[in-house]
Design a protein around this motif. Sequence first.
Motif, PDB file in Angstrom:
ATOM      1  N   UNK A   1       0.850  -1.188   0.000  1.00  0.00           N
ATOM      2  CA  UNK A   1       0.000   0.000   0.000  1.00  0.00           C
ATOM      3  C   UNK A   1       0.889   1.243   0.000  1.00  0.00           C
ATOM      4  N   UNK A   2       1.462   1.523  -1.160  1.00  0.00           N
ATOM      5  CA  UNK A   2       2.430   2.611  -1.299  1.00  0.00           C
ATOM      6  C   UNK A   2       2.181   3.376  -2.589  1.00  0.00           C
ATOM      7  N   UNK A   3       2.499   4.663  -2.549  1.00  0.00           N
ATOM      8  CA  UNK A   3       2.575   5.471  -3.770  1.00  0.00           C
ATOM      9  C   UNK A   3       4.054   5.647  -4.094  1.00  0.00           C
ATOM     10  N   UNK A   4       4.460   5.235  -5.293  1.00  0.00           N
ATOM     11  CA  UNK A   4       5.857   5.256  -5.682  1.00  0.00           C
ATOM     12  C   UNK A   4       6.025   6.116  -6.930  1.00  0.00           C
ATOM     13  N   UNK A   5       7.014   7.003  -6.894  1.00  0.00           N
ATOM     14  CA  UNK A   5       7.460   7.690  -8.107  1.00  0.00           C
ATOM     15  C   UNK A   5       8.593   6.878  -8.722  1.00  0.00           C
TER      16      UNK A   5
ATOM     17  N   UNK B   1      11.766  -7.839  -4.527  1.00  0.00           N
ATOM     18  CA  UNK B   1      12.965  -7.778  -3.683  1.00  0.00           C
ATOM     19  C   UNK B   1      13.274  -6.340  -3.292  1.00  0.00           C
ATOM     20  N   UNK B   2      13.146  -5.434  -4.235  1.00  0.00           N
ATOM     21  CA  UNK B   2      13.384  -4.010  -3.970  1.00  0.00           C
ATOM     22  C   UNK B   2      12.440  -3.501  -2.887  1.00  0.00           C
ATOM     23  N   UNK B   3      11.160  -3.775  -3.010  1.00  0.00           N
ATOM     24  CA  UNK B   3      10.165  -3.239  -2.077  1.00  0.00           C
ATOM     25  C   UNK B   3      10.317  -3.809  -0.679  1.00  0.00           C
ATOM     26  N   UNK B   4      10.887  -4.994  -0.568  1.00  0.00           N
ATOM     27  CA  UNK B   4      11.096  -5.584   0.760  1.00  0.00           C
ATOM     28  C   UNK B   4      12.025  -4.740   1.625  1.00  0.00           C
TER      29      UNK B   4
ATOM     30  N   UNK C   1       6.218  17.559  -4.265  1.00  0.00           N
ATOM     31  CA  UNK C   1       5.594  18.502  -3.347  1.00  0.00           C
ATOM     32  C   UNK C   1       4.074  18.413  -3.411  1.00  0.00           C
ATOM     33  N   UNK C   2       3.551  18.098  -4.594  1.00  0.00           N
ATOM     34  CA  UNK C   2       2.106  18.015  -4.791  1.00  0.00           C
ATOM     35  C   UNK C   2       1.544  16.648  -4.403  1.00  0.00           C
ATOM     36  N   UNK C   3       2.213  15.574  -4.832  1.00  0.00           N
ATOM     37  CA  UNK C   3       1.675  14.226  -4.685  1.00  0.00           C
ATOM     38  C   UNK C   3       2.114  13.524  -3.396  1.00  0.00           C
ATOM     39  N   UNK C   4       3.223  13.927  -2.829  1.00  0.00           N
ATOM     40  CA  UNK C   4       3.758  13.332  -1.602  1.00  0.00           C
ATOM     41  C   UNK C   4       3.840  11.801  -1.666  1.00  0.00           C
ATOM     42  N   UNK C   5       4.665  11.265  -2.552  1.00  0.00           N
ATOM     43  CA  UNK C   5       4.803   9.798  -2.635  1.00  0.00           C
ATOM     44  C   UNK C   5       5.490   9.252  -1.384  1.00  0.00           C
ATOM     45  N   UNK C   6       5.315   7.959  -1.148  1.00  0.00           N
ATOM     46  CA  UNK C   6       6.002   7.297  -0.038  1.00  0.00           C
ATOM     47  C   UNK C   6       7.470   7.041  -0.376  1.00  0.00           C
ATOM     48  N   UNK C   7       7.747   6.879  -1.674  1.00  0.00           N
ATOM     49  CA  UNK C   7       9.081   6.463  -2.099  1.00  0.00           C
ATOM     50  C   UNK C   7       9.338   6.952  -3.515  1.00  0.00           C
ATOM     51  N   UNK C   8      10.575   7.371  -3.769  1.00  0.00           N
ATOM     52  CA  UNK C   8      11.007   7.717  -5.123  1.00  0.00           C
ATOM     53  C   UNK C   8      12.162   6.798  -5.510  1.00  0.00           C
ATOM     54  N   UNK C   9      12.011   6.094  -6.640  1.00  0.00           N
ATOM     55  CA  UNK C   9      13.078   5.254  -7.196  1.00  0.00           C
ATOM     56  C   UNK C   9      13.618   5.922  -8.448  1.00  0.00           C
TER      57      UNK C   9
ATOM     58  N   UNK D   1       2.054  -3.174 -10.846  1.00  0.00           N
ATOM     59  CA  UNK D   1       1.313  -4.379 -10.449  1.00  0.00           C
ATOM     60  C   UNK D   1       1.529  -4.750  -8.986  1.00  0.00           C
ATOM     61  N   UNK D   2       2.463  -4.074  -8.318  1.00  0.00           N
ATOM     62  CA  UNK D   2       2.838  -4.470  -6.956  1.00  0.00           C
ATOM     63  C   UNK D   2       2.486  -3.441  -5.892  1.00  0.00           C
ATOM     64  N   UNK D   3       2.241  -2.189  -6.280  1.00  0.00           N
ATOM     65  CA  UNK D   3       1.944  -1.143  -5.300  1.00  0.00           C
ATOM     66  C   UNK D   3       0.616  -0.463  -5.642  1.00  0.00           C
ATOM     67  N   UNK D   4       0.114   0.306  -4.674  1.00  0.00           N
ATOM     68  CA  UNK D   4      -1.163   0.995  -4.884  1.00  0.00           C
ATOM     69  C   UNK D   4      -1.117   1.936  -6.073  1.00  0.00           C
ATOM     70  N   UNK D   5      -0.033   2.679  -6.203  1.00  0.00           N
ATOM     71  CA  UNK D   5       0.081   3.635  -7.304  1.00  0.00           C
ATOM     72  C   UNK D   5       1.544   3.821  -7.673  1.00  0.00           C
ATOM     73  N   UNK D   6       1.834   3.718  -8.951  1.00  0.00           N
ATOM     74  CA  UNK D   6       3.171   4.007  -9.481  1.00  0.00           C
ATOM     75  C   UNK D   6       3.031   5.092 -10.533  1.00  0.00           C
ATOM     76  N   UNK D   7       3.749   6.200 -10.335  1.00  0.00           N
ATOM     77  CA  UNK D   7       3.697   7.322 -11.256  1.00  0.00           C
ATOM     78  C   UNK D   7       5.076   7.505 -11.873  1.00  0.00           C
ATOM     79  N   UNK D   8       5.142   7.453 -13.191  1.00  0.00           N
ATOM     80  CA  UNK D   8       6.391   7.686 -13.898  1.00  0.00           C
ATOM     81  C   UNK D   8       6.572   9.189 -14.079  1.00  0.00           C
TER      82      UNK D   8
END
Length: 361
Positions: free
Chosen positions: A45-49, A356-359, A86-94, A68-75
């Motif tokens: 349950x994560x928002x990832x950039x 593996x990355x998300x773990x 600043x606008x979307x406040x993701x949990x993680x940026x890769x 396919x693995x997280x709640x939302x992935x934004x490229x």
Amino acid sequence: MKTVDNVAETAASTSYRQGYEDGLRLGVCQAVMERIPATEPYYRDMKVFYIPQGFHAIDQGISAALSSLVRECIVVEAPKMLELAQKERPDLILVLNGLHVFPENHLEDIRRVRAMGIKTAVWFVDDPYFSEDTAAACTAYDVVFTHELGCVPFYSALGVRRVHYLPLAVNVDMFKPLRCGPEHLYDICFIGNAFWNRVAIFDELAPFLRDKNVLIAGGFWERLSQQDLLGRSVRLGFIPPEETVRYYNGSKVVINIHRPDEWGQDNRNSHRISGKSINPRTYEINACGAMQITDIREDLTNYYRPGYDIETFTSPEELKNKINYYLEHEEERRIMAARGLYTTRQEHTFISRMRTFLEQF
């Protein structure tokens, strides 16, 4: 002299045989893929950039896997990263690589993102060839991932607190068994830039390859000294992944040669880190159900079994002998390729790597 009927009969026979071989190969590949066990469901349950590098096949594979693995992935393209964070406040940026085409202020943007409490990670997938650049960038992120086993202690010594080895993988939506046309059919294929170690091998193999149906494609192949023998086999310039996959599918033997890791050999590896890990081409060739012969990297046996699901060489002479052998032993070539396909689809997809990355978060 052959009559028109003789020529037509020969062409029809050749076409029939090619169609039969292609159908058999694709049937075997389909049977292999149907036997691969389904993966266990996984969800975070994560928002990832995801910040792409511009490596089309890898970027597409990673973003699709994350979606396919997280709640939302934004490229998000790097120049827009800070504004959208600043606008979307993701949990993680890769960030993939963070090199070459990234803006000069990228690391400052990363620092500002971290100040907002957003976790940041970089996955270096060009290691160790740009160690001058990655050394200057690595401490800017919360977590560093590298596909190169030899770079883990390097980044730790530079002060990175969390460093993880994450090998590359294959985008199976792109690299897969396909039916291809006659323009993609070759006995022997190599696609990649003409780094000097590759040039030396093909120059030595030139007398052997001169009368064979060979494709050598990529940039800088004007470096070959044996142009008189190999010139007709060379296609200069970048081959996009969508076309590369068809050449892999249409070739009986696909050669893989890793680039050199020495400083100055088209590299910015002034820290002189040895390359131990395998390149993405290793996975991509096998994912097409193609027969692969590769040079050896130390990490290879952690992912494939030489002589079982991949073939290897240590010298041009050994490469020549193994090409000859597999061109003459069609069934063994087909079995080896099928095993490589199975191993790759079961263990080395971006879905597997992104889990593996998300773990780690």
